[in-house]
Design a protein around this motif. Structure first.
Motif, short mmCIF file in Angstrom:
data_model
loop_
_atom_site.label_atom_id
_atom_site.label_comp_id
_atom_site.label_asym_id
_atom_site.label_seq_id
_atom_site.Cartn_x
_atom_site.Cartn_y
_atom_site.Cartn_z
N GLY A 139 0.82 -1.21 0.00
CA GLY A 139 0.00 0.00 0.00
C GLY A 139 0.85 1.25 0.00
O GLY A 139 2.08 1.19 0.01
N VAL A 140 0.17 2.38 -0.01
CA VAL A 140 0.83 3.69 0.02
C VAL A 140 0.46 4.36 1.33
O VAL A 140 -0.71 4.68 1.59
CB VAL A 140 0.39 4.56 -1.18
N TYR A 141 1.46 4.55 2.17
CA TYR A 141 1.26 5.06 3.52
C TYR A 141 1.73 6.52 3.61
O TYR A 141 2.77 6.87 3.07
CB TYR A 141 2.07 4.22 4.52
N ASP A 142 0.96 7.33 4.33
CA ASP A 142 1.35 8.73 4.52
C ASP A 142 2.32 8.86 5.68
O ASP A 142 2.16 8.21 6.72
CB ASP A 142 0.11 9.58 4.86
N PHE A 143 3.32 9.72 5.48
CA PHE A 143 4.12 10.14 6.64
C PHE A 143 4.15 11.66 6.69
O PHE A 143 4.04 12.34 5.65
CB PHE A 143 5.54 9.55 6.62
N ILE A 144 4.25 12.17 7.91
CA ILE A 144 4.27 13.62 8.11
C ILE A 144 5.24 13.97 9.24
O ILE A 144 5.64 13.11 10.03
CB ILE A 144 2.88 14.18 8.50
N CYS A 145 5.58 15.24 9.29
CA CYS A 145 6.16 15.81 10.51
C CYS A 145 5.00 16.48 11.23
O CYS A 145 4.34 17.36 10.68
CB CYS A 145 7.24 16.84 10.16
N SER A 146 4.76 16.05 12.48
CA SER A 146 3.58 16.55 13.18
C SER A 146 3.88 17.77 14.05
O SER A 146 3.03 18.21 14.81
CB SER A 146 2.94 15.43 14.01
N PHE A 147 5.10 18.31 13.94
CA PHE A 147 5.41 19.57 14.64
C PHE A 147 4.48 20.65 14.08
O PHE A 147 4.26 20.70 12.86
CB PHE A 147 6.87 19.94 14.40
N PRO A 148 3.91 21.51 14.95
CA PRO A 148 2.89 22.46 14.49
C PRO A 148 3.31 23.28 13.26
O PRO A 148 4.38 23.88 13.23
CB PRO A 148 2.68 23.37 15.70
N GLY A 149 2.46 23.23 12.24
CA GLY A 149 2.68 24.01 11.02
C GLY A 149 3.56 23.36 9.98
O GLY A 149 3.75 23.93 8.91
N HIS A 150 4.07 22.17 10.27
CA HIS A 150 5.04 21.58 9.34
C HIS A 150 4.43 20.61 8.31
O HIS A 150 4.97 20.43 7.23
CB HIS A 150 6.13 20.83 10.12
N ALA A 151 3.32 19.97 8.67
CA ALA A 151 2.83 18.86 7.85
C ALA A 151 2.37 19.29 6.45
O ALA A 151 2.32 18.46 5.54
CB ALA A 151 1.70 18.12 8.56
N GLY A 152 2.05 20.56 6.29
CA GLY A 152 1.66 21.03 4.96
C GLY A 152 2.77 20.85 3.94
O GLY A 152 2.52 20.58 2.77
N ILE A 153 4.01 21.01 4.40
CA ILE A 153 5.18 20.86 3.51
C ILE A 153 5.91 19.55 3.80
O ILE A 153 6.33 18.85 2.88
CB ILE A 153 6.15 22.05 3.71
N MET A 154 6.05 19.24 5.08
CA MET A 154 6.82 18.05 5.46
C MET A 154 5.90 16.84 5.48
O MET A 154 5.34 16.45 6.52
CB MET A 154 7.49 18.26 6.82
N LYS A 155 5.74 16.27 4.28
CA LYS A 155 4.88 15.10 4.14
C LYS A 155 5.36 14.28 2.95
O LYS A 155 6.06 14.79 2.07
CB LYS A 155 3.43 15.53 3.91
N GLY A 156 4.98 13.02 2.94
CA GLY A 156 5.38 12.16 1.83
C GLY A 156 4.69 10.82 1.93
O GLY A 156 3.77 10.64 2.74
N LYS A 157 5.16 9.89 1.10
CA LYS A 157 4.53 8.57 1.03
C LYS A 157 5.59 7.48 1.18
O LYS A 157 6.68 7.59 0.61
CB LYS A 157 3.87 8.37 -0.35
N ILE A 158 5.21 6.47 1.91
CA ILE A 158 6.00 5.23 1.87
C ILE A 158 5.21 4.23 1.05
O ILE A 158 4.02 3.98 1.32
CB ILE A 158 6.27 4.67 3.28
#
Ligand SMILES: [Cu+2]
Length: 183
Positions: free
Chosen positions: A161-180
């Protein structure tokens, strides 16, 4: 009559000469015009260099992964390919210098079907839980790290499958995100 004929022939000869001269002149002019056109400098169309917004992508499937994060609030990977059912060892490095309370980063891998936006907004209010608001949506996560630090985690993805990853530090997930991508 002979004189008149001779004059007439002379006149004709002059006329022919003049016309032939005229032809050669006009040919010469044509050549000059052509060469003028050729020496005109062509208009140079400058294409602006496109700003590179796409993140580098990991193309090789590997279960030993290092992902970098920086002071510009970015990961260096937006896509990670791993082999399903085998343990994955993932290292998160913070290659910047800023402290973790200002530019902290983590790596949070979410279960399939998780509402990423909802998780992200809950995480903003979960400072006391290191910005992990719940465990039910999370497969694995690093701790929040600052510049010069790193954290290593191990996990196994049970299904393709395609899994989401993020940085959950406030305000970061909009840019700091990707897929495994587990395959
Ligand atoms: Cu971050």
């Amino acid at each position: 009559m002979n004189k008149i004929n001779t004059l007439a022939i002379k006149a004709l000869a002059i006329a022919l000469f003049a016309s032939s001269c005229g032809n050669s002149n006009s040919n010469g002019n044509d050549t000059v015009e052509n060469s003028n056109q050729q020496t005109e400098t062509p208009t140079v169309v400058e294409t602006p260099t496109p700003i590179k917004e796409e993140l580098p992508i990991a193309t090789e499937t590997s279960n030993e992964v290092t992902i970098e994060s920086n002071d510009q609030m970015k990961y260096n990977l937006s896509e990670i390919k791993v082999k399903v059912s085998d343990p994955v060892k993932l290292t998160l490095k913070h290659v910047g210098q800023m402290k973790k309370d200002v530019m902290g980063h983590n790596f949070v891998l979410l279960k399939l079907g998780t509402d990423v936006a909802a998780f992200t907004s809950e995480a903003m209010n979960a400072k006391d839980k290191d910005y992990i608001p719940n465990q039910k949506d999370v497969i694995a996560h690093t701790k929040v790290i600052g510049g010069g630090e790193q954290d290593v985690i191990e996990f196994t993805l049970p299904s393709v499958g395609v899994y989401d990853f993020i940085c959950s530090f406030p305000g970061h997930a909009g840019i700091m995100k990707g897929k495994i991508i587990a395959e």
